[in-house]
Design a protein around this motif. Structure first.
Motif, mmCIF file in Angstrom:
data_model
loop_
_atom_site.group_PDB
_atom_site.id
_atom_site.type_symbol
_atom_site.label_atom_id
_atom_site.label_comp_id
_atom_site.label_asym_id
_atom_site.label_seq_id
_atom_site.Cartn_x
_atom_site.Cartn_y
_atom_site.Cartn_z
ATOM 1 N N GLY A 20 50.639 20.749 54.395
ATOM 2 C CA GLY A 20 50.388 19.929 55.570
ATOM 3 C C GLY A 20 50.014 20.756 56.782
ATOM 4 O O GLY A 20 50.145 20.291 57.924
ATOM 5 N N GLU A 60 48.430 15.831 58.709
ATOM 6 C CA GLU A 60 48.964 14.683 59.430
ATOM 7 C C GLU A 60 48.474 13.357 58.853
ATOM 8 O O GLU A 60 48.296 12.373 59.575
ATOM 9 C CB GLU A 60 48.659 14.820 60.938
ATOM 10 C CG GLU A 60 49.302 16.054 61.528
ATOM 11 C CD GLU A 60 49.002 16.302 62.990
ATOM 12 O OE1 GLU A 60 48.275 15.505 63.622
ATOM 13 O OE2 GLU A 60 49.502 17.318 63.523
ATOM 14 N N ASP A 61 48.279 13.313 57.536
ATOM 15 C CA ASP A 61 47.764 12.146 56.808
ATOM 16 C C ASP A 61 48.372 12.197 55.411
ATOM 17 O O ASP A 61 48.179 13.176 54.694
ATOM 18 C CB ASP A 61 46.232 12.253 56.743
ATOM 19 C CG ASP A 61 45.564 11.079 56.048
ATOM 20 O OD1 ASP A 61 46.217 10.391 55.227
ATOM 21 O OD2 ASP A 61 44.372 10.860 56.306
ATOM 22 N N ASN A 62 49.099 11.144 55.004
ATOM 23 C CA ASN A 62 49.784 11.231 53.712
ATOM 24 C C ASN A 62 49.227 10.329 52.610
ATOM 25 O O ASN A 62 49.865 10.156 51.576
ATOM 26 C CB ASN A 62 51.288 11.009 53.880
ATOM 27 C CG ASN A 62 51.658 9.570 54.184
ATOM 28 O OD1 ASN A 62 50.804 8.712 54.388
ATOM 29 N ND2 ASN A 62 52.957 9.309 54.233
ATOM 30 N N SER A 102 52.806 9.498 59.554
ATOM 31 C CA SER A 102 51.491 10.139 59.575
ATOM 32 C C SER A 102 50.371 9.109 59.665
ATOM 33 O O SER A 102 50.589 7.908 59.533
ATOM 34 C CB SER A 102 51.309 10.978 58.312
ATOM 35 O OG SER A 102 51.120 10.132 57.199
ATOM 36 N N LEU A 150 55.197 13.744 56.665
ATOM 37 C CA LEU A 150 54.326 13.454 55.525
ATOM 38 C C LEU A 150 55.064 12.736 54.400
ATOM 39 O O LEU A 150 54.434 12.249 53.466
ATOM 40 C CB LEU A 150 53.715 14.756 54.987
ATOM 41 C CG LEU A 150 52.745 15.433 55.949
ATOM 42 C CD1 LEU A 150 52.314 16.790 55.404
ATOM 43 C CD2 LEU A 150 51.532 14.551 56.211
ATOM 44 N N CYS A 189 54.276 15.103 62.896
ATOM 45 C CA CYS A 189 54.574 13.841 62.221
ATOM 46 C C CYS A 189 55.138 14.176 60.843
ATOM 47 O O CYS A 189 55.096 15.320 60.398
ATOM 48 C CB CYS A 189 53.327 12.957 62.095
ATOM 49 S SG CYS A 189 52.051 13.617 61.017
#
Length: 159
Positions: A65, A43-45, A119, A73, A71
Motif C-alpha cells: 500500500g 489508498e484503494d482496496n 480507502s 486498506l 487510510c
C-alpha cells in the motif's frame, strides 16, 4: 506447525530475505506462513478484496500500500473474508481499521498501524506482480514466514 523466524534465520540465512519493516499483529494468529500472492495499490482496496476472494486457502496476501498511513486498506469485513477463505495471513504495507474486531479473527494480519478512515474504491493497482518494500522483493509464489520477531521470505518452501 510450530516455527520461529529466528530459528529459520539460523538454519537458512543464505536462502532468506529479512523484511526491515516493523509490523504490528492485528489478527488472532501472531504466527503464520504460506505462499505469497501480491497486490500493489495506493489508498484503494478494490483489488485487495478481489485477491482475498480468489487466492488459494493457505496463502499469504502481501499488500503493498505504499506505506500510506492516511487510510486503512483492511477492516473487519475484509478480515472476515480472509478468515472464511482460510488464508494463512495478510501482510499490509499500510494500515488497517476495526482493530478490535480483527483481533477476534482466526487469521494472521500484519500491518504498519491503524487508521479509521476507509480507502478509495477506484480499482487502481496491479495484481500478481513483484512488489518491493521493507528492503526486499516480495515475489508471487515465494514463501513468507511471520511471527512476533518479524517476517522472512524465501523463494522456496522451508517448512
Amino acid at each position: 506447525m510450530s516455527f520461529k523466524t529466528a530459528d529459520i534465520c539460523d538454519d537458512f540465512a543464505s536462502k532468506l530475505e529479512v523484511c526491515q519493516s516493523e509490523f504490528k499483529s492485528y489478527g488472532k494468529k501472531p504466527k503464520f506462513f504460506g505462499p505469497i500472492s501480491t497486490v500493489k495499490v495506493f489508498e484503494d482496496n478494490v483489488l485487495v478484496v478481489d485477491l482475498l476472494e480468489s487466492i488459494p486457502a493457505g496463502s499469504v496476501l502481501v499488500v503493498d500500500g505504499g506505506g500510506s498511513r492516511r487510510c486503512a486498506l483492511m477492516g473487519d469485513r475484509l478480515g472476515g473474508i480472509a478468515e472464511s477463505r482460510k488464508l494463512a495471513g495478510v501482510i499490509i504495507n499500510g494500515c488497517v481499521r476495526d482493530s478490535e474486531d480483527l483481533a477476534k479473527l482466526d487469521v494472521g494480519i500484519f500491518a504498519l498501524g491503524t487508521n479509521p478512515l476507509k480507502s478509495k474504491k477506484e480499482g487502481k493497482g496491479e495484481k500478481h506482480v513483484t512488489v518491493t518494500f521493507g528492503g526486499i522483493d516480495w515475489k508471487p509464489g515465494s514463501y513468507a514466514y511471520a511471527d512476533q520477531d518479524g517476517v522472512v521470505v524465501s523463494d522456496q518452501k522451508l517448512l
